[in-house]
Design an enzyme around this catalytic site. Structure first.
Site, PDB file in Angstrom:
ATOM      1  N   ASN A   7      -3.895  12.491 -61.739  1.00  0.00           N
ATOM      2  CA  ASN A   7      -4.377  13.222 -62.549  1.00  0.00           C
ATOM      3  C   ASN A   7      -3.868  14.681 -62.191  1.00  0.00           C
ATOM      4  O   ASN A   7      -4.373  15.453 -61.365  1.00  0.00           O
ATOM      5  CB  ASN A   7      -6.127  13.199 -62.377  1.00  0.00           C
ATOM      6  N   ARG A  81      -3.582  10.311 -66.157  1.00  0.00           N
ATOM      7  CA  ARG A  81      -4.575  10.821 -67.344  1.00  0.00           C
ATOM      8  C   ARG A  81      -3.725  11.924 -67.955  1.00  0.00           C
ATOM      9  O   ARG A  81      -3.353  12.559 -67.445  1.00  0.00           O
ATOM     10  CB  ARG A  81      -5.663  11.170 -66.356  1.00  0.00           C
ATOM     11  N   HIS A 170     -13.335  12.880 -72.692  1.00  0.00           N
ATOM     12  CA  HIS A 170     -13.773  12.117 -71.573  1.00  0.00           C
ATOM     13  C   HIS A 170     -14.105  10.622 -72.355  1.00  0.00           C
ATOM     14  O   HIS A 170     -14.863   9.715 -71.853  1.00  0.00           O
ATOM     15  CB  HIS A 170     -15.373  12.713 -71.740  1.00  0.00           C
ATOM     16  N   ARG A 231     -18.149  26.262 -70.329  1.00  0.00           N
ATOM     17  CA  ARG A 231     -17.941  26.229 -71.689  1.00  0.00           C
ATOM     18  C   ARG A 231     -18.980  26.734 -72.620  1.00  0.00           C
ATOM     19  O   ARG A 231     -20.327  26.095 -72.289  1.00  0.00           O
ATOM     20  CB  ARG A 231     -17.129  25.158 -72.344  1.00  0.00           C
ATOM     21  N   GLU A 379     -13.406   7.230 -63.369  1.00  0.00           N
ATOM     22  CA  GLU A 379     -12.392   7.288 -64.275  1.00  0.00           C
ATOM     23  C   GLU A 379     -10.971   6.809 -63.573  1.00  0.00           C
ATOM     24  O   GLU A 379     -10.232   6.255 -64.384  1.00  0.00           O
ATOM     25  CB  GLU A 379     -11.939   8.902 -64.851  1.00  0.00           C
TER      26      GLU A 379
END
Ligand code: AMP
Length: 606
Positions: A7, A81, A170, A231, A379
């Protein structure tokens, strides 16, 4: 089998070597602060400082260090990813030049992520040239979002010209935790409606209806939806102009504000770490208290909305750093959901802890109809598994029999009781014509279907009688009748709308039973063995050739000894694909299992 999962982000690179079958990790690497003073931590306890390398070389340098550590370890593949797969990718793929080009082309949708992801891919390809590399996309799982959920209400031409729509992110995590939750409940995702709440530094909620993502809170970018670490999540779009005019903020400054200075950090003034914010809110800090309230209020709002979207919910799953570790946040989000059938067990919520040995726990009361679960997400393992599946399918060939296609006109299945109410006491359906599926017939009987807007006369009844009434209509019929019916497999009529039926002997008000049939393939268990699928797998079918060729995605497999091989689509779909009588389709792949059999040794495939 060992898969290297990478990733590569703008300020960090994470990697792990994982056996997808067992989940065992041979080695993990975590490199932070790539832009100034990179430090690489390895799971074997060693560390490396990489000062003076510069940001451009940072990813490659980290991967070089990793390669040195791996020495003689044999890798079966490398999984990357990738944040944005746009419209192009609804699943993981083997990377070739065309895939790289598409990932690069999607940079305009994810300027902070895709170019860096690609840099990671290219650096890894140079270092590990002998194995296949795969891209696993954050957006792929949400490619099943229906039009109604993925469309912003903006002028249509603008949406099309700029690829503006909701994509969701996600996806790998939402899909993974939903599967873990279903397994824990002794069920399959295809039988459940699950709301998954991924609450990490970035946060999103997804509505997963019978295995498919039908709503998610992030949109065209990861900015929409929940309040997150830094965010803002949802704001009134009118705020953009207001801030520009009143605060003099440029587009770049607005982007920075909404992505990096807002959310928990912006509200609390105490950074974005939920642990600190919870601690300070306990000590009485009003800003931190408000941050927690805004965060959990919005989460509750989404949970309620998604239960409404799916007409109910069977499990609500909490994951990510916050969802897995914070009983306080879970409590605030999940209390007083009794009206939905979700009753929290406060003791369990506070006492249970997730671990490698216990990656899931249930914190609902025993009598709670809706299960509340905390699930540890992984993940990296999900990416490794998807790569493992692609490697297993590597030598697959498509030499499968063609599938005849039939177009189902609107029709209705009735219970004996309903038949008698419509056609008279003791009435039995009369065979007009036997259908291709053994034992099924079109009956002489016709009914009138009445919706809020219009009625449709002469709707054919199909026999024999069933245990539930079920009207199957097309989207065009729905709008004509004024009914909004979900796409369902035959027999799944709970939480569907009803309608009025008129027959020669009386009328019936159906409480539910109106569906838009999920396109499907009937087959026998023997056929299923040939195709390598099982009941209720979801596959793709290619129809036609040349310019008129078209692929139907999301086709449901139905297996029964009583069936005959045939794909059923409705009249809208038949018209759209210009299907002629006698047309056949070819099975392409499944999302859940390898469809195509392995190539036999020495077999030549044309
Ligand atoms: P992730 O992006 O999934 O690694 O999650 C990071 C977030 O999880 C950060 O905001 C952390 O503060 C938060 N987190 C981790 N542990 C806890 C905890 N015990 N309580 C509350 N938040 C936590």
């Amino acid at each position: 089998m060992n898969i290297l999962v990478i990733n590569a982000g703008s300020s960090s690179v994470k990697a792990a070597v994982i056996d997808p079958a067992t989940g065992a990790r041979l080695l993990e690497m975590n490199a932070e602060r790539l832009l100034d003073a990179p430090v690489i931590d390895f799971s074997d306890g060693t560390h490396l400082e990489l000062s003076g390398k510069g940001p451009d070389r940072a990813i490659a340098t980290c991967l070089e260090a990793l390669k040195e550590k791996l020495a003689d370890t044999e890798l079966a593949g490398v999984g990357h990813r990738v944040v944005h797969g746009g419209e192009a990718f609804d699943r993981a793929v083997r990377i070739d030049a065309g895939v790289e080009e598409k990932i690069a082309g999607l940079a305009k949708l994810a300027p902070l992520h895709n170019p860096v992801n690609l840099r990671g891919i290219q650096a890894a390809q140079e270092l590990f040239p002998a194995v296949d590399h795969f891209a696993v996309f954050d957006t792929a799982f949400h490619q099943s979002l229906p039009n109604r959920a993925k469309t912003y209400a903006l002028p249509k031409a603008l949406l099309a010209e700029h690829g503006i729509r909701r994509y969701g992110f996600h996806g790998t995590s939402h899909q993974y935790v939903a599967a873990v939750a279903a397994k824990h409940l002794g069920a399959e995702t295809r039988d459940l409606r699950i709301i998954t709440c991924h609450l990490g530094n970035g946060c999103s909620v997804a509505a997963i209806e019978f295995g498919r993502s039908v709503e998610t809170s992030m949109g065209m970018t990861p900015l929409e939806g929940l309040a997150m670490g830094t965010r803002s999540g949802d704001v009134d779009p009118g705020l953009i102009r207001y801030l520009h005019e009143q605060a003099g903020l440029s587009p770049a400054a607005l982007d920075e504000l909404l992505n990096r200075q807002s959310g928990l950090a912006g509200l609390s003034g105490a950074g974005n770490d939920m642990r600190t914010i919870l601690q300070r809110s306990t000590e009485g800090d009003p800003d931190c208290q408000l941050a927690v309230q805004v965060f959990t209020h919005r989460l509750r709002k989404y949970i309620g909305a998604y239960a409404a979207v799916m007409g109910g919910v069977d499990a609500i799953v909490f994951t990510g750093g916050i969802g897995e570790n914070s009983p306080v946040i879970r409590h605030r989000a999940a209390q007083r959901l009794d009206f939905l059938g979700a009753i929290i067990n406060e003791d369990k919520n506070h006492s249970a802890k997730l671990s490698d040995q216990a990656p899931v726990f249930d914190f609902s009361m025993q009598h709670s109809r809706v299960k509340l679960l905390a699930v540890r997400t992984d993940e990296q393992l999900a990416i490794a598994r998807q790569c493992g599946q692609l490697i297993a399918q590597e030598d697959a060939v498509n030499t499968l029999p063609a599938i005849p296609i039939a177009i189902s006109a609107r029709h209705i299945h009735l219970r004996q009781e309903t038949v008698e109410q419509l056609f008279g006491k003791g009435h039995e359906l009369t065979v007009k014509k036997w259908l291709s599926q053994p034992g099924q017939f079109a009956a002489e009987e016709l009914v009138t279907v009445v919706g809020p807007r219009n009625q449709i006369e002469r709707v054919r009844v199909l026999g024999p009688v069933r245990s539930a009434d079920q009207l199957e209509i097309s989207r065009t019929d729905e709008f004509f009748l004024g009914i909004d019916a979900p796409i369902r497999e035959s027999g799944k009529v709970e939480n569907t709308p009803g309608c009025k039926l008129i027959g020669p002997a009386g009328t019936v008000d159906l409480e539910d039973g109106v569906i838009c049939a999920w396109r499907h393939i009937h087959m026998t268990p023997e056929d299923a063995a040939v195709f390598g699928v099982k009941d209720r797998d979801i596959v793709e079918v290619a129809v036609g050739s040349g310019e008129r060729s078209l692929v139907f995605g999301n086709v449901l497999i139905r297996v029964s000894p009583d069936y005959r091989l045939e794909m059923h689509i409705d009249t809208d779909e038949g018209n759209a694909a210009e299907i002629n009588v006698g047309e056949k389709g070819v099975l392409r792949s499944t999302s859940s299992a390898g469809t195509l059999r392995k190539k036999r040794p020495g077999e030549l495939v044309g």
